[in-house]
Design an enzyme around this catalytic site. Structure first.
Site, PDB file in Angstrom:
ATOM      1  N   ASP A   4       0.951   3.423  -7.393  1.00 34.77           N
ATOM      2  CA  ASP A   4       1.509   2.412  -6.501  1.00 34.77           C
ATOM      3  C   ASP A   4       2.352   1.457  -7.344  1.00 34.77           C
ATOM      4  OD1 ASP A   4      -0.331   3.709  -4.887  1.00 34.77           O
ATOM      5  OD2 ASP A   4      -0.882   1.893  -3.800  1.00 34.77           O
ATOM      6  N   LYS A  13       5.179   1.422   0.884  1.00 36.18           N
ATOM      7  CA  LYS A  13       3.981   0.614   1.127  1.00 36.18           C
ATOM      8  C   LYS A  13       4.422  -0.811   1.370  1.00 36.18           C
ATOM      9  CE  LYS A  13      -0.101  -0.847  -1.555  1.00 36.18           C
ATOM     10  NZ  LYS A  13      -0.926  -0.571  -2.729  1.00 36.18           N
ATOM     11  N   LYS A  36       2.375   3.259   4.019  1.00 33.38           N
ATOM     12  CA  LYS A  36       1.066   2.669   3.753  1.00 33.38           C
ATOM     13  C   LYS A  36       1.109   1.168   4.006  1.00 33.38           C
ATOM     14  CE  LYS A  36      -2.264   1.780   0.032  1.00 33.38           C
ATOM     15  NZ  LYS A  36      -2.642   2.036  -1.366  1.00 33.38           N
TER      16      LYS A  36
END
Lengths: 287, 339
Positions: free
Chosen positions: B171, B239, B275
């Protein structure tokens, strides 16, 4: 020119706010003579669930407040009750059909009872706690602590304000938070009490007041795993034995229904019913 | 919804992206492309998101939704106070979310800081997916998370370190400062470089999730541009947030990102994941996201390879709902673990 009356919307009291029921339902409240008095919100099981969430989140703050501070806050509620005396008398006269003097006596008694319980806040632990004698160089101390979230079915007959106060005040003394289902047919003074609480120093969520059918909400409150104790005070007309069984499934403490003129009479036992005793050992200091 | 002509599938992401941009990934070319994307009707978007939140979910659907949510959760701990012990207990929870019910599904992944990856891999043992389809993935935040304020060399080392330790997913955070000052080329190059650093010794590549930190991007148009930029640069997931600042994931922001993913799929046939992370604490909220995904890109997207929730406290609420549906009475926090 005549003036249009502005009728009041009686709503629930959850988490320090006055929401309508999530179900959108209301029910008509009538005088004993059958005349329409007001519409009250008819709380659903989801309102009861929300009230338990609010009570749970208020528990940490209320139970950690010092007993002296809790006593002061409770005492101030009594002061505000006194200040709204006229409104309570009017609502009791309307919804119970009693005389103004009888209603006045009921409000006086409710205020007095609240003051009586407020006084216990910083005293009950001295009476119920103990320094236990042990054969060793230790202190062994037992102290009562609040049990957590207490659900209450308020008395469904007798004085509507006095019954509610008699049920709610003792649970608050030790630091519990409360979800109370008010008198179904005479809920007005319960909601007005909510207004008193909202303008006093009680943190939001410490007392949550639901109006509607106890028969509908009591099973959900009794079986709720996050309710630590349930006071079935006014559940005498319900199938309360089954409520007790449901409550036992999740280790919920139960107080059985009471009825009659001396139901929920002020007593230390009502305070201690919602406490748990913690016993600790502590070494004695070097002398 | 965009008027961009459909481009035939290209052999590589890079050439496909460059064909779309119409030249090299310079600031000027990217700006021309990203600012050419139609703007967002903010009122319409929020209204649409609010409408999606009012769908009535009946009991049997809710049961399915709750199990789906658990299977989509990246169970996260990103605290300065994290310890190997905390990570081990989190992995325990990921493996057995509800010890009282062996039928409870496992979560998709465990998300930790880079230095906690070895402990996570060790604690997962044979349950670690490690390239397989079955099992729990290990996600690691990297690139000087959460601020992203470090030199590129440090960020790349951070990524390579986590990948070497066994992370399946990285991430990364984008450089919001560069994005907001219009240095799109720099953001693009950084994502490309990080993606390259995700390559393992055996040639396989760790999945890359690109955190836009939408709370710092200020407008929905910026969120849409950043989403396009991240996808063009080769991100496998976009995300919303680090979870370290407010506002984190909101339904309108996530919806706008899902729309970008849908447009990209229509344009190229490629599938990119979304996400939302941070601020999703109740099953009620999470179900709204499921509805948004299902009604925007379709239910195909509700698989761990295309949709995740970045969350920690969400799992407990979902478990309590699950227990409520199973036992017929409300559950409480005493019946789930604290962390």
């Amino acid at each position: 020119m005549t003036r249009l009356a502005v009728p009041k919307t009686y709503k629930l009291y959850i988490g320090g706010k006055f929401p309508r029921s999530e179900s959108g339902r209301v029910y008509a409240v009538a005088t004993p003579g059958g005349d329409f008095l007001a519409n009250a919100a008819q709380a659903s099981r989801k309102d009861a669930r929300d009230a338990v969430v609010a009570a749970r989140s208020a528990f940490a703050g209320w139970s950690r407040a010092t007993p002296y501070n809790r006593g002061q806050v409770l005492y101030r509620i009594a002061e505000l009750l006194e200040g709204r005396r006229a409104q309570f008398v009017e609502e009791i006269v309307q919804s119970e059909g009693v005389s103004a003097s009888a209603a006045g006596r009921q409000v006086d008694e409710a205020v007095d009872r609240w003051v009586w319980y407020a006084g216990w806040a910083d005293k009950y632990a001295q009476v119920a706690g103990n320094a236990n004698p042990v054969s060793g160089p230790y202190f062994n101390i037992s102290v009562p602590e609040p049990t957590g979230v207490v659900a209450i079915i308020a008395p469904q007959s007798g004085g509507s304000l006095l019954g509610l106060v008699s049920a709610v005040a003792p649970a608050l003394v030790s630091g519990n938070t409360v979800v109370v289902v008010a008198d179904e047919t005479r809920p007005l003074s319960a909601i007005t009490l909510g207004e008193v609480l909202a303008t006093s120093d009680v943190p939001g969520g410490v007392v949550n007041i639901l109006t509607g059918s106890p028969a509908e909400m009591a099973p959900w409150l009794a079986s709720h795993a996050d309710v630590n104790a349930i006071d079935l005070l006014g559940a005498g007309d319900l199938d309360w034995v089954h409520l007790e069984i449901d409550a036992a499934e999740t280790l919920t403490r139960v107080l059985q229904p009471e009825s009659g003129a001396d139901a929920a009479a002020p007593s230390l036992a009502r305070i201690l019913a919602f406490t748990e005793t913690k016993t600790v050992w502590h070494t004695k200091g070097l002398l | 919804m965009t008027s961009i002509p459909v481009v035939a599938t290209q052999p590589s992401t890079r050439s496909r992206a460059l064909a779309l941009i119409g030249g090299e990934a310079t600031d000027a070319n990217l700006r021309r492309y990203l600012h050419g994307i139609p703007g967002i009707d903010a009122v319409g978007l929020e209204q649409r998101a609010a409408a999606l939140g009012t769908r009535s979910i009946k009991t049997s659907s809710k049961k399915r939704a709750i199990d789906t949510i658990i299977g989509l959760i990246d169970l996260t701990t990103l605290e300065g106070a994290d310890t190997p012990g905390k990570v081990r207990s989190l992995v325990g929870k990921a493996l057995t979310p509800d010890p009282g019910d062996p039928g409870c599904p496992r979560v998709a992944a465990v998300c930790v800081y880079g230095d906690m990856v070895p402990y996570t891999v060790e604690a997962l043992g044979s349950a670690h997916a490690a390239g397989r389809d079955q099992g729990i993935f290990v996600a690691s935040v990297a690139t000087a998370f959460p601020s992203g304020r470090a030199s590129l060399a440090v960020k790349l080392a951070d990524v390579a370190d986590a990948v070497a330790a066994g992370a399946d997913e990285i991430d990364m955070v984008i450089d919001r400062g560069a994005f907001l000052s219009g240095r799109f080329g720099q953001v693009y190059d950084e994502i490309v470089a990080v993606k390259e650093a995700c390559r393992r010794a055996d040639g396989s590549v760790a999945h890359l999730k690109v955190i836009l930190e939408t709370g710092e991007l200020n407008t929905y148009d910026n969120v849409r541009r950043a989403s396009w930029l991240a996808i063009l640069a080769g991100g496998d997931f976009i995300k919303t947030s680090t979870g370290k600042m407010q506002p984190a994931a909101t339904l309108p922001v996530t919806l706008s990102m899902i729309e970008v993913v849908r447009d990209w799929h229509r344009l190229t046939g490629a599938r990119v994941g979304v996400k939302p992370a941070g601020g999703i604490r109740t099953s009620k909220d999470a179900i709204k996201y499921l509805v948004a995904v299902a009604e925007t890109v379709g239910e195909d997207w509700l698989t761990p390879s295309l949709f995740r929730f970045g969350a920690s406290s969400l799992l407990n609420d979902v478990l309590m709902q699950r227990q409520k549906m199973r036992d017929g009475h409300y559950s409480g926090p005493d019946y789930v673990t604290i962390d």
